[in-house]
Design a protein around this motif. Structure first.
Motif, PDB file in Angstrom:
ATOM      1  N   THR A  50      -4.843  -2.821  -8.240  1.00  0.00           N
ATOM      2  CA  THR A  50      -5.352  -1.866  -7.253  1.00  0.00           C
ATOM      3  C   THR A  50      -6.729  -2.318  -6.785  1.00  0.00           C
ATOM      4  O   THR A  50      -7.644  -2.504  -7.592  1.00  0.00           O
ATOM      5  CB  THR A  50      -5.449  -0.455  -7.851  1.00  0.00           C
TER       6      THR A  50
ATOM      7  N   SER B  56       0.849  -1.191   0.000  1.00  0.00           N
ATOM      8  CA  SER B  56       0.000   0.000   0.000  1.00  0.00           C
ATOM      9  C   SER B  56       0.882   1.238   0.000  1.00  0.00           C
ATOM     10  O   SER B  56       1.838   1.321   0.770  1.00  0.00           O
ATOM     11  CB  SER B  56      -0.911   0.004   1.229  1.00  0.00           C
TER      12      SER B  56
ATOM     13  N   THR C  45      -3.800  10.305   0.117  1.00  0.00           N
ATOM     14  CA  THR C  45      -4.518   9.073  -0.202  1.00  0.00           C
ATOM     15  C   THR C  45      -3.570   7.877  -0.075  1.00  0.00           C
ATOM     16  O   THR C  45      -2.357   8.023  -0.145  1.00  0.00           O
ATOM     17  CB  THR C  45      -5.085   9.089  -1.631  1.00  0.00           C
TER      18      THR C  45
ATOM     19  N   THR D  43      -3.126   4.010  -1.773  1.00  0.00           N
ATOM     20  CA  THR D  43      -3.535   3.072  -2.809  1.00  0.00           C
ATOM     21  C   THR D  43      -3.099   1.667  -2.410  1.00  0.00           C
ATOM     22  O   THR D  43      -1.907   1.423  -2.177  1.00  0.00           O
ATOM     23  CB  THR D  43      -2.910   3.443  -4.162  1.00  0.00           C
TER      24      THR D  43
ATOM     25  N   THR E 189      -8.611   2.632  -3.031  1.00  0.00           N
ATOM     26  CA  THR E 189      -7.928   3.888  -2.742  1.00  0.00           C
ATOM     27  C   THR E 189      -8.605   4.500  -1.519  1.00  0.00           C
ATOM     28  O   THR E 189      -9.826   4.715  -1.516  1.00  0.00           O
ATOM     29  CB  THR E 189      -7.985   4.856  -3.926  1.00  0.00           C
TER      30      THR E 189
END
Length: 400
Positions: free
Chosen positions: A258, A241, A249, A251, A261
């Motif tokens: 992914t 991550s 943010t 991700t 988010t």
């Protein structure tokens, strides 16, 4: 008359001496009827107790009893002084006996054993010994534990309870291998910590085996290892991550894709968050956080921080935040923490939230990478964060 009395006394002494010699008898004499001689043949069974009688540095792992040319019939082991029995197990063939549990350091024990040879003749052996003391031995506390499943960033990390001066001897008696075939190297952080990792993250789904063969290995002058065991663990799915401080943010990438988010709130301008690759080393559904434990005075004391996961030894966590300003939530907008990475949460850690989702979907050993923070890169030994060191520098810290 006096002379006769003296001679008589001498004769009596001689008779006594002959009597003692006859009672002592040779244990190796043979028994037969030829020439009218009678004697006893000894057992051919030979008992060997690994801990020598009177020794003071016996192993806590390999103490046991063996017999050759015979079968063990009885073995008793007790703690000297108290008489507390030490349970043990006899091999199916009766040739070996071992304690069921590892012995304690610095403890005096007694072993008595009997065996019989093929003709039923009995042999016996005894030993009173003391295991190696705590002051003359070292132990390494290690992570991860046997049988666990961890993230791809999880190193093998040893912390020894004493300073190691012969780092080569110690490191050469610990081997770490992976079913993936990845090369694994060790790196010393000072005299008491030794970590192992491959050049890149572990391959997902691989099995890692750690063999510890430190029993009797001298780590420093007069200080010997006492551990001998094999540990295996599994690498789970790959999850890395990335926290971007510029966009506030995170991700979450799992197995190259992914999956989510998440808006976060990083460290404030006054208390910035470290950059770099950080490995989750502990997970707490709820935990207390007190600013005094990290040298910040009395700025905060929160008894029930939810969904907290440790990223550094110095106190960086990624955790839930329920005390934020509900009228002006910081997540995805601005950094407000004292260096941690905060996610939206509710008090009590029970309801659905961003923090709960990330906690439930994270493993010990998962990687959280922070970028674009004005802070420095986290030190490789601040937590399990050796990934922030180049492979060449990592290898330069190996003793073998």
């Amino acid at each position: 008359m006096a002379a006769r009395r003296v001679l008589g006394a001498c004769a009596a002494l001689m008779v006594g001496a002959l009597t003692l010699t006859a009672c002592g008898g040779s244990a190796n004499a043979r028994s037969d009827d030829k020439g009218g001689k009678t004697s006893v043949k000894t057992s051919t069974a030979k008992i060997a107790i690994s801990a020598k009688d009177g020794s003071t540095d016996a192993s806590i792992n390999s103490t046991g009893v063996q017999v050759s040319d015979g079968t063990l019939t009885d073995v008793k082991m007790t703690v000297a002084g108290t008489g507390q029995a030490v349970p043990g197990s006899l091999s199916a063939g009766g040739r070996n006996w071992k304690p069921k549990e590892q012995l304690e350091r610095g403890t005096k024990y007694e072993i008595s054993a009997t065996a019989k040879d093929a003709d039923g003749r009995t042999a016996a052996a005894n030993s009173i010994f003391t295991t190696v003391s705590s002051s003359n031995s070292f132990i390494g506390t290690y992570t991860p534990d046997n049988g666990t499943t961890v993230g791809v960033g999880m190193p093998v990390s040893f912390t020894f309870d004493k300073a190691i001066t012969d780092t080569k001897a110690v490191q050469s008696h610990i081997t770490v291998t992976s079913s993936s075939g990845q090369q694994v190297a060790g790196h010393w952080f000072g005299a008491q910590r030794l970590d192992f990792r491959p050049e890149q993250y572990w391959q997902a789904g691989s099995k890692v085996t750690m063999k510890i063969d430190l029993d009797g290995v001298q780590g420093a002058n007069g200080v010997y290892g006492v551990q001998k065991k094999t540990v295996t663990f599994t690498i789970g799915r790959s999850q890395v991550s990335t926290v971007d401080v510029d966009t506030q943010t995170m991700t979450v990438v799992r197995d190259g894709k992914t999956v989510k988010t998440v808006p976060i709130s990083s460290g404030s301008p006054e208390h910035t968050t470290y950059n770099g690759q950080m490995v989750i080393s502990e997970k707490f559904t709820q935990t207390r956080m007190n600013s005094r434990t990290v040298g910040l005075g009395g700025e905060y004391d929160i008894p029930d921080v939810p969904h907290a996961m440790r990223l550094t030894a110095s106190g960086t966590f990624i955790h839930g935040n329920y005390w934020y300003n509900k009228g002006n939530p910081p997540f995805g907008r601005t950094g407000t923490s004292h260096g941690c990475v905060g996610l939206s949460d509710v008090q009590g850690a029970q309801s659905a939230s961003s923090a709960k989702w990330f906690y439930d979907n994270s493993l010990i050993g998962d990687v959280v990478t922070v970028k674009n923070s004005p802070d420095k890169t986290v030190a490789p030994d601040n937590g399990l964060n050796g990934w922030n060191m180049s492979w060449s520098d990592w290898g330069a810290g190996s003793a073998v």
